[in-house]
Design a protein around this motif. Structure first.
Motif, PDB file in Angstrom:
ATOM      1  N   THR A  47       0.869  -1.284   0.041  1.00 51.78           N
ATOM      2  CA  THR A  47       0.248   0.131  -0.006  1.00 51.78           C
ATOM      3  C   THR A  47       0.931   1.174   0.208  1.00 51.78           C
ATOM      4  OG1 THR A  47      -1.605  -1.110   1.401  1.00 51.78           O
ATOM      5  CG2 THR A  47      -1.733   1.425   1.153  1.00 51.78           C
ATOM      6  N   LEU A  48       0.741   2.092  -0.830  1.00 50.39           N
ATOM      7  CA  LEU A  48       1.371   3.358  -1.072  1.00 50.39           C
ATOM      8  C   LEU A  48       0.675   4.469  -0.630  1.00 50.39           C
ATOM      9  CD1 LEU A  48       3.214   3.022  -4.595  1.00 50.39           C
ATOM     10  CD2 LEU A  48       4.255   2.605  -2.287  1.00 50.39           C
ATOM     11  N   TYR A  49       1.219   5.515   0.184  1.00 48.24           N
ATOM     12  CA  TYR A  49       0.493   6.690   0.463  1.00 48.24           C
ATOM     13  C   TYR A  49       0.941   7.693  -0.429  1.00 48.24           C
ATOM     14  CZ  TYR A  49      -0.875  10.802   3.270  1.00 48.24           C
ATOM     15  OH  TYR A  49      -1.234  12.161   3.556  1.00 48.24           O
ATOM     16  N   ILE A  50       0.146   8.406  -1.183  1.00 46.14           N
ATOM     17  CA  ILE A  50       0.638   9.597  -2.111  1.00 46.14           C
ATOM     18  C   ILE A  50       0.093  10.798  -1.577  1.00 46.14           C
ATOM     19  CG2 ILE A  50       1.273   7.994  -3.907  1.00 46.14           C
ATOM     20  CD1 ILE A  50      -1.316   8.531  -4.930  1.00 46.14           C
ATOM     21  N   GLU A  51       0.849  11.776  -1.852  1.00 47.14           N
ATOM     22  CA  GLU A  51       0.359  13.168  -1.206  1.00 47.14           C
ATOM     23  C   GLU A  51       1.105  14.169  -2.261  1.00 47.14           C
ATOM     24  OE1 GLU A  51       0.881  15.959   2.490  1.00 47.14           O
ATOM     25  OE2 GLU A  51       1.202  13.919   2.950  1.00 47.14           O
ATOM     26  N   ALA A  55      -4.032  17.274  -1.949  1.00 47.69           N
ATOM     27  CA  ALA A  55      -4.189  16.043  -2.477  1.00 47.69           C
ATOM     28  C   ALA A  55      -3.788  14.716  -1.929  1.00 47.69           C
ATOM     29  CB  ALA A  55      -4.256  16.039  -4.047  1.00 47.69           C
ATOM     30  N   PHE A  56      -4.328  13.697  -1.577  1.00 51.71           N
ATOM     31  CA  PHE A  56      -3.727  12.545  -0.878  1.00 51.71           C
ATOM     32  C   PHE A  56      -4.465  11.432  -1.209  1.00 51.71           C
ATOM     33  CE2 PHE A  56      -5.969  14.509   2.327  1.00 51.71           C
ATOM     34  CZ  PHE A  56      -6.547  13.705   3.029  1.00 51.71           C
ATOM     35  N   GLY A  57      -3.926  10.203  -0.921  1.00 49.89           N
ATOM     36  CA  GLY A  57      -4.764   8.863  -0.995  1.00 49.89           C
ATOM     37  C   GLY A  57      -3.833   7.902  -1.127  1.00 49.89           C
ATOM     38  N   LEU A  58      -4.475   6.631  -1.039  1.00 50.69           N
ATOM     39  CA  LEU A  58      -3.899   5.420  -0.948  1.00 50.69           C
ATOM     40  C   LEU A  58      -4.078   4.810  -2.253  1.00 50.69           C
ATOM     41  CD1 LEU A  58      -5.009   4.311   2.913  1.00 50.69           C
ATOM     42  CD2 LEU A  58      -2.701   5.055   1.953  1.00 50.69           C
ATOM     43  N   ILE A  59      -2.954   3.836  -2.563  1.00 55.85           N
ATOM     44  CA  ILE A  59      -2.980   2.928  -3.639  1.00 55.85           C
ATOM     45  C   ILE A  59      -2.464   1.599  -3.255  1.00 55.85           C
ATOM     46  CG2 ILE A  59      -2.194   2.334  -6.088  1.00 55.85           C
ATOM     47  CD1 ILE A  59      -1.667   5.140  -6.513  1.00 55.85           C
ATOM     48  N   THR A  60      -3.314   0.550  -3.365  1.00 54.97           N
ATOM     49  CA  THR A  60      -3.026  -0.914  -2.801  1.00 54.97           C
ATOM     50  C   THR A  60      -2.799  -1.860  -4.049  1.00 54.97           C
ATOM     51  OG1 THR A  60      -3.977  -0.635  -0.689  1.00 54.97           O
ATOM     52  CG2 THR A  60      -3.761  -2.750  -1.468  1.00 54.97           C
TER      53      THR A  60
END
Length: 71
Positions: A47-51, A55-60
């Motif tokens: 799981t990557l946390y991006i910011e 704006a931010f979010g998670l990609i699994t």
């Protein structure tokens, strides 16, 4: 150049690409993730946390083992 991020120490160090099973980098508004084949026999999850600014979010990513992928 690929970097390994250490959140606790707030550092980033260069990585030998042969020693990692995945890598990711951004090119403008494009995120590139590359995975080596999963020969562990078990499913792998990353799981990557991006910011970026506000704006931010998670990609699994879920990577099945080679046997389950029919290889």
């Amino acid at each position: 150049k690929w970097l390994e991020l250490d959140e606790k120490a707030q550092t980033a160090t260069p990585v030998n690409e042969d020693s990692i099973s995945w890598k990711a980098k951004d090119k403008g508004n494009l995120l590139i993730a590359v995975f080596k084949p999963n020969d562990t026999g078990m499913e792998k999850t990353l799981t990557l946390y991006i910011e970026s600014g506000d704006a931010f979010g998670l990609i699994t990513f879920v990577q099945p083992p080679l046997q389950a992928a029919g290889k």
